[in-house]
Design a protein around this motif. Structure first.
Motif, PDB file in Angstrom:
ATOM      1  N   THR A 210       0.857  -1.196   0.000  1.00 50.91           N
ATOM      2  CA  THR A 210       0.000   0.000   0.000  1.00 50.91           C
ATOM      3  C   THR A 210       0.885   1.235   0.000  1.00 50.91           C
ATOM      4  OG1 THR A 210      -0.067  -0.220   2.388  1.00 50.91           O
ATOM      5  CG2 THR A 210      -2.005  -0.938   1.191  1.00 50.91           C
ATOM      6  N   LYS A 211       0.265   2.363  -0.312  1.00 47.04           N
ATOM      7  CA  LYS A 211       1.011   3.624  -0.315  1.00 47.04           C
ATOM      8  C   LYS A 211       1.248   4.064   1.127  1.00 47.04           C
ATOM      9  CE  LYS A 211       0.553   4.065  -4.694  1.00 47.04           C
ATOM     10  NZ  LYS A 211       1.450   4.435  -5.707  1.00 47.04           N
ATOM     11  N   LYS A 212       2.104   5.051   1.296  1.00 50.19           N
ATOM     12  CA  LYS A 212       2.352   5.605   2.642  1.00 50.19           C
ATOM     13  C   LYS A 212       1.070   6.196   3.191  1.00 50.19           C
ATOM     14  CE  LYS A 212       5.975   8.173   1.396  1.00 50.19           C
ATOM     15  NZ  LYS A 212       7.021   9.219   1.510  1.00 50.19           N
ATOM     16  N   ASN A 213       0.920   6.178   4.481  1.00 50.08           N
ATOM     17  CA  ASN A 213      -0.249   6.755   5.164  1.00 50.08           C
ATOM     18  C   ASN A 213      -1.565   6.075   4.822  1.00 50.08           C
ATOM     19  OD1 ASN A 213       1.512   8.719   6.118  1.00 50.08           O
ATOM     20  ND2 ASN A 213       1.034  10.100   4.425  1.00 50.08           N
ATOM     21  N   GLU A 214      -1.516   4.892   4.202  1.00 49.53           N
ATOM     22  CA  GLU A 214      -2.762   4.177   3.946  1.00 49.53           C
ATOM     23  C   GLU A 214      -2.840   2.993   4.888  1.00 49.53           C
ATOM     24  OE1 GLU A 214      -5.166   4.826   1.829  1.00 49.53           O
ATOM     25  OE2 GLU A 214      -4.323   6.310   0.474  1.00 49.53           O
ATOM     26  N   ASP A 215      -4.047   2.598   5.220  1.00 51.91           N
ATOM     27  CA  ASP A 215      -4.277   1.501   6.150  1.00 51.91           C
ATOM     28  C   ASP A 215      -3.866   0.168   5.531  1.00 51.91           C
ATOM     29  OD1 ASP A 215      -7.307   0.457   7.937  1.00 51.91           O
ATOM     30  OD2 ASP A 215      -5.206  -0.143   8.102  1.00 51.91           O
ATOM     31  N   PRO A 216      -2.880  -0.538   6.092  1.00 54.84           N
ATOM     32  CA  PRO A 216      -2.478  -1.813   5.490  1.00 54.84           C
ATOM     33  C   PRO A 216      -3.485  -2.931   5.701  1.00 54.84           C
ATOM     34  CG  PRO A 216      -1.146  -1.361   7.430  1.00 54.84           C
ATOM     35  CD  PRO A 216      -2.010  -0.171   7.232  1.00 54.84           C
ATOM     36  N   GLU A 217      -4.492  -2.696   6.574  1.00 51.42           N
ATOM     37  CA  GLU A 217      -5.484  -3.741   6.767  1.00 51.42           C
ATOM     38  C   GLU A 217      -6.511  -3.748   5.650  1.00 51.42           C
ATOM     39  OE1 GLU A 217      -6.467  -5.129  10.232  1.00 51.42           O
ATOM     40  OE2 GLU A 217      -4.481  -4.644  10.974  1.00 51.42           O
ATOM     41  N   LYS A 218      -6.490  -2.746   4.793  1.00 48.45           N
ATOM     42  CA  LYS A 218      -7.475  -2.689   3.719  1.00 48.45           C
ATOM     43  C   LYS A 218      -6.744  -2.536   2.399  1.00 48.45           C
ATOM     44  CE  LYS A 218     -11.056  -0.331   6.250  1.00 48.45           C
ATOM     45  NZ  LYS A 218     -11.613   0.994   6.424  1.00 48.45           N
ATOM     46  N   ALA A 219      -7.469  -2.756   1.323  1.00 48.02           N
ATOM     47  CA  ALA A 219      -6.917  -2.483   0.006  1.00 48.02           C
ATOM     48  C   ALA A 219      -6.913  -0.973  -0.196  1.00 48.02           C
ATOM     49  CB  ALA A 219      -7.770  -3.147  -1.057  1.00 48.02           C
ATOM     50  N   CYS A 220      -5.909  -0.485  -0.920  1.00 47.27           N
ATOM     51  CA  CYS A 220      -5.820   0.951  -1.162  1.00 47.27           C
ATOM     52  C   CYS A 220      -6.232   1.209  -2.609  1.00 47.27           C
ATOM     53  CB  CYS A 220      -4.371   1.372  -0.908  1.00 47.27           C
ATOM     54  SG  CYS A 220      -3.897   2.920  -1.668  1.00 47.27           S
ATOM     55  N   ILE A 221      -7.010   2.270  -2.835  1.00 51.78           N
ATOM     56  CA  ILE A 221      -7.420   2.614  -4.197  1.00 51.78           C
ATOM     57  C   ILE A 221      -6.703   3.903  -4.577  1.00 51.78           C
ATOM     58  CG2 ILE A 221      -9.371   3.166  -5.689  1.00 51.78           C
ATOM     59  CD1 ILE A 221      -9.875   0.550  -4.589  1.00 51.78           C
ATOM     60  N   GLU A 222      -6.115   3.913  -5.761  1.00 48.61           N
ATOM     61  CA  GLU A 222      -5.408   5.112  -6.194  1.00 48.61           C
ATOM     62  C   GLU A 222      -6.024   5.541  -7.521  1.00 48.61           C
ATOM     63  OE1 GLU A 222      -0.761   5.952  -7.255  1.00 48.61           O
ATOM     64  OE2 GLU A 222      -1.661   4.091  -7.931  1.00 48.61           O
ATOM     65  N   VAL A 223      -6.359   6.821  -7.639  1.00 47.34           N
ATOM     66  CA  VAL A 223      -6.964   7.290  -8.888  1.00 47.34           C
ATOM     67  C   VAL A 223      -6.032   8.299  -9.538  1.00 47.34           C
ATOM     68  CG1 VAL A 223      -8.916   8.497  -9.923  1.00 47.34           C
ATOM     69  CG2 VAL A 223      -9.291   6.991  -7.987  1.00 47.34           C
ATOM     70  N   ILE A 224      -5.769   8.117 -10.818  1.00 50.73           N
ATOM     71  CA  ILE A 224      -4.943   9.075 -11.544  1.00 50.73           C
ATOM     72  C   ILE A 224      -5.793   9.635 -12.669  1.00 50.73           C
ATOM     73  CG2 ILE A 224      -2.835   9.368 -12.872  1.00 50.73           C
ATOM     74  CD1 ILE A 224      -1.819   6.826 -11.409  1.00 50.73           C
ATOM     75  N   TRP A 225      -5.996  10.953 -12.635  1.00 49.96           N
ATOM     76  CA  TRP A 225      -6.856  11.608 -13.615  1.00 49.96           C
ATOM     77  C   TRP A 225      -5.973  12.263 -14.662  1.00 49.96           C
ATOM     78  CZ3 TRP A 225     -12.296  12.416 -13.522  1.00 49.96           C
ATOM     79  CH2 TRP A 225     -12.765  13.328 -14.468  1.00 49.96           C
ATOM     80  N   LYS A 226      -6.199  11.939 -15.913  1.00 52.59           N
ATOM     81  CA  LYS A 226      -5.397  12.553 -16.970  1.00 52.59           C
ATOM     82  C   LYS A 226      -6.301  13.411 -17.840  1.00 52.59           C
ATOM     83  CE  LYS A 226      -1.830   9.216 -16.890  1.00 52.59           C
ATOM     84  NZ  LYS A 226      -0.462   9.388 -17.181  1.00 52.59           N
ATOM     85  N   PRO A 227      -6.104  14.728 -17.800  1.00 54.90           N
ATOM     86  CA  PRO A 227      -6.965  15.587 -18.621  1.00 54.90           C
ATOM     87  C   PRO A 227      -6.592  15.467 -20.097  1.00 54.90           C
ATOM     88  CG  PRO A 227      -5.321  16.883 -17.449  1.00 54.90           C
ATOM     89  CD  PRO A 227      -5.128  15.467 -17.027  1.00 54.90           C
ATOM     90  N   LYS A 228      -7.478  15.966 -20.948  1.00 56.14           N
ATOM     91  CA  LYS A 228      -7.219  15.845 -22.380  1.00 56.14           C
ATOM     92  C   LYS A 228      -5.998  16.660 -22.777  1.00 56.14           C
ATOM     93  CE  LYS A 228      -9.499  16.437 -26.815  1.00 56.14           C
ATOM     94  NZ  LYS A 228     -10.684  16.948 -27.503  1.00 56.14           N
ATOM     95  N   THR A 229      -5.906  17.880 -22.256  1.00 57.14           N
ATOM     96  CA  THR A 229      -4.741  18.720 -22.553  1.00 57.14           C
ATOM     97  C   THR A 229      -4.337  19.427 -21.276  1.00 57.14           C
ATOM     98  OG1 THR A 229      -6.217  20.525 -23.107  1.00 57.14           O
ATOM     99  CG2 THR A 229      -5.343  19.254 -24.947  1.00 57.14           C
ATOM    100  N   GLY A 230      -3.149  19.927 -21.243  1.00 57.14           N
ATOM    101  CA  GLY A 230      -2.746  20.756 -20.106  1.00 57.14           C
ATOM    102  C   GLY A 230      -2.159  19.934 -18.977  1.00 57.14           C
TER     103      GLY A 230
END
Lengths: 209, 237
Positions: free
Chosen positions: B53-73
């Protein structure tokens, strides 16, 4: 009111698509029965609900599971898989079996294994193993299997098929390995009859060469 | 007749745009889906569960990570906000205790933005999660409802309509589920599960009554969307 399924008969959603959130069985109407749940289902107090989308299957006498195709492997006990050794520790080898976590292969889990004849695996060695324990939250435990079956009527080749999506093929000449590999990749979306026809065509082409 | 607004593309206020959804389009991702409503199109890919899991996330649960990629910019605060909203929505529909100490990444790529972008992204992400086989409690269906100047509720606006409206709300509901239980036994506080709101994001100005009307219309639209989603999953199985 919906009619409830009578005791002993399979749920009405069997062989249909179910999505997460669907409740397929109401346990309060089925007293004193043992039901086995396979993948994709979970028990929620008195209801069995679906957690993965797929076709609900039932096999007598009492096993329900959701059949779905996924790319990521979920370790289950009694599965044969192909793993790549990642690291060696004093007690275990760490093996990557393409699941959520690295698996442990105890150093003694081999035929006739003792502390004196520990096999030496370098990082990157490919091994064919059986999953012994696979509990959520713990790293899966593996054990080494013995002899591989040699398949193939006309082409001599060795093959090991892992339930974690890895297949290992070995043969005398590279051309046979390529033919077998292509046959497996092409047959992914074909029915049994189509697969036989495709395999025969490939064999004909190889023998003409 | 005063409440009916004539929309530029000829739709009625309660009519959402053409929907198209396809799954398993990216071969290297563990799960992928594309979702488009009219001209708005979003592609979502799911990778995982991966170990750790990532830092500061609860290791007792699965961690969800969202990466948003805009069309431009470049990625800025607006994108980070979308990531946070999607992460919280996905966390509430996934079963996080099945694979503890793992990370599942959801990458959202905006292909085109013509209004109601966040609901489109949530629908795409949910379909991609189903494609990847991530265990979930239920699915999420999202819709955008906006309030026009004179107070009427309009569903699924285009970008132009969104900018002209007084206020709009993105609403996410659970899907309507088939159930073997007798009707009425799985109610939560007297209402069926699919009436609950998972996520609600509002912009602009609207009165409480207008918001409640948005919720009512959105709920009805999502029930239909739920059926469409189920049928589209059927075709690809």
């Amino acid at each position: 009111m919906e009619t409830k399924p009578s005791n002993g008969s399979p749920a009405k959603f069997v062989d249909q698509l179910v999505v997460p959130g669907d409740v397929i069985l109401d346990l309060s109407t089925m007293a004193e029965q043992t039901i086995k749940l396979g993948g994709g289902l979970r028990q929620d107090c008195d209801a069995i609900s679906v957690i993965k989308a797929g076709i609900l299957r039932f096999s007598k006498p009492n096993k329900y599971w959701v059949e779905s195709s996924q790319k990521r492997y979920v370790p289950c006990a009694e599965d044969s898989v192909l793993g790549i050794v990642v690291d060696c520790k004093p007690d275990n080898f760490l093996v990557d079996i393409k699941g959520p976590s690295v698996a442990f292969l105890p150093v003694l889990a081999f035929e006739g294994g003792t502390r004196r004849n520990i096999p030496r695996f370098e990082a990157g060695t490919l091994i064919y193993v059986r999953v012994v324990k696979a509990n959520t939250g713990m790293n899966p435990e593996l054990s080494c299997v013995d002899v591989l079956e040699t398949l193939g009527k006309k082409l001599p080749f060795e093959i090991a098929v892992g339930l974690n999506g890895r297949v290992w093929v070995n043969a005398g000449s590279p051309s046979i390995v390529i033919v077998v590999g292509n046959a497996i990749m092409k047959s992914e979306s074909l029915t049994k009859v189509q697969q036989k026809i495709m395999a025969e065509k490939l064999l004909q082409r190889v023998q003409q060469e | 007749m005063m409440m009916e607004t004539d929309r530029k593309d000829g739709r009625t206020p309660n009519q959402p745009r053409m929907l198209s959804c396809s799954r398993n389009i990216l071969h290297r991702a563990h799960g992928s889906a594309s979702w488009s409503r009219g001209e708005t199109k979003v592609l979502a890919a799911v990778y995982g569960p991966k170990a750790g899991t990532k830092k500061n996330e609860d290791p007792e649960k699965a961690c969800i990570e969202v990466i948003w990629k805009p069309k431009t910019g470049q990625i800025g605060k607006a994108e980070k906000e979308c990531e946070m909203i999607m992460k919280k929505t996905i966390q509430s529909i996934c079963l996080l205790t099945v694979n503890p100490n793992t990370t599942t990444s959801v990458v959202v790529q905006v292909v085109n933005d013509d209004g109601a972008l966040l609901p489109c992204a949530i629908n795409a992400a949910c379909a991609a999660l189903v494609d990847a086989g991530i265990p979930m409690k239920h699915l999420a269906v999202a819709i955008c409802c906006c309030v026009a100047e004179e107070g009427s509720v309009v569903l699924d606006p285009t970008k132009l309509e969104e900018q002209q409206m007084r206020g709009f709300a993105y609403l996410v509901f659970p899907n309507s589920a088939l159930s073997a239980l007798p009707k009425g036994s799985s109610l939560v506080d007297g209402e069926p599960l699919e009436h609950g709101i998972i996520t609600s994001v509002t912009h602009g100005v609207m009165s409480v009554d207008e918001y409640l009307r948005c919720v009512g219309r959105g709920r009805a639209a999502c029930a239909k969307l739920s059926d469409v989603l189920r049928r589209s999953l059927q075709k690809s199985e």
